[in-house]
Motif scaffolding. Structure first.
Motif, mmCIF file in Angstrom:
data_model
loop_
_atom_site.group_PDB
_atom_site.id
_atom_site.type_symbol
_atom_site.label_atom_id
_atom_site.label_comp_id
_atom_site.label_asym_id
_atom_site.label_seq_id
_atom_site.Cartn_x
_atom_site.Cartn_y
_atom_site.Cartn_z
ATOM 1 N N GLN A 156 -0.072 -6.646 -6.932
ATOM 2 C CA GLN A 156 0.023 -5.560 -6.820
ATOM 3 C C GLN A 156 -1.038 -4.767 -5.689
ATOM 4 N N GLU B 5 4.951 -3.145 -2.120
ATOM 5 C CA GLU B 5 6.121 -4.015 -2.573
ATOM 6 C C GLU B 5 6.478 -4.821 -1.557
ATOM 7 N N GLU C 283 3.402 2.563 -2.362
ATOM 8 C CA GLU C 283 3.914 1.649 -3.224
ATOM 9 C C GLU C 283 4.994 0.786 -2.694
ATOM 10 N N ARG C 284 5.704 1.380 -1.658
ATOM 11 C CA ARG C 284 6.670 0.543 -0.974
ATOM 12 C C ARG C 284 6.232 -0.353 -0.107
ATOM 13 N N ASP D 240 -4.317 -1.582 -2.188
ATOM 14 C CA ASP D 240 -3.665 -1.331 -3.091
ATOM 15 C C ASP D 240 -3.576 0.175 -3.556
ATOM 16 N N ALA D 241 -2.944 0.476 -4.603
ATOM 17 C CA ALA D 241 -2.597 1.662 -5.017
ATOM 18 C C ALA D 241 -3.787 2.974 -4.797
ATOM 19 N N GLU E 237 1.538 8.387 -1.821
ATOM 20 C CA GLU E 237 1.252 7.427 -2.898
ATOM 21 C C GLU E 237 2.830 6.504 -2.948
ATOM 22 N N GLN E 238 3.674 7.193 -2.765
ATOM 23 C CA GLN E 238 4.989 6.597 -2.873
ATOM 24 C C GLN E 238 5.337 5.738 -1.737
#
Length: 173
Positions: free
Chosen positions: A50, A42, A38-39, A165-166, A34-35
């Motif tokens: 997003q 970004e 996100e990176r 996306d996430a 997940e991290q």
């Protein structure tokens, strides 16, 4: 009794010192999927919604292609790929040697590492290069890289909604 007190004191000090060091080790833990997601979002999300569309993804791949195509002929040869990987290895080695230092040497090594860091590009590894080189001419064209990038995008878009996306990085995703 005095020795026992001394031993207890030294032990308590050692435990306290270890406890203070723990946060620095914790900061070095591997990122979760997940991290990492996100990176990635970004970095690639140019319109800041997003989500990463295929167009945003392809735009980044096109920019990255230009950095690998050193002679500007519209092809990335195995030699150009090899030179880029070697430059990164050298910059990474210099960074490892300078990262504990302070000042200009550290900053210079970090800047060189960032500059040499291989951008996301299909075919970075030799086996992938051969697989993506569909016409077998020993180099990657923009269309070959673009096609491989679209495949990468679809593989990342786990829920098939046309964007990354996430939700595409959750463990259930």
């Amino acid at each position: 009794m005095r020795n026992r007190t001394l031993i207890l004191g030294v032990t308590a000090l050692a435990v306290a010192a270890t406890g203070m060091a723990a946060p620095s080790f914790a900061a070095r833990e591997k990122l979760t999927p997940e991290q990492r997601g996100e990176r990635m979002i970004e970095r690639l999300d140019t319109n800041k919604d997003q989500k990463v569309s295929l167009d945003e993804f392809q735009a980044r791949i096109t920019d990255n292609f230009r950095t690998f195509d050193a002679n500007g002929d519209g092809q990335i040869s195995t030699e150009e790929m090899k030179v880029k990987r070697e430059a990164f290895r050298e910059a990474h080695k210099a960074w490892r040697e300078a990262k504990d230092k302070t000042g200009a040497e550290r900053e210079t090594a970090l800047a060189k590492l960032k500059e040499a860091h291989p951008a996301m590009l299909p075919g970075l590894r030799p086996k992938a290069f051969k697989r993506i080189d569909t016409d077998g001419n020993g180099s990657l064209s923009t269309s070959e890289v673009s096609s491989a990038a679209e495949t990468m995008f679809k593989r990342r878009d786990k829920n098939g909604d046309g964007v990354i996306d996430a939700a595409d990085f959750t463990r259930a995703g």
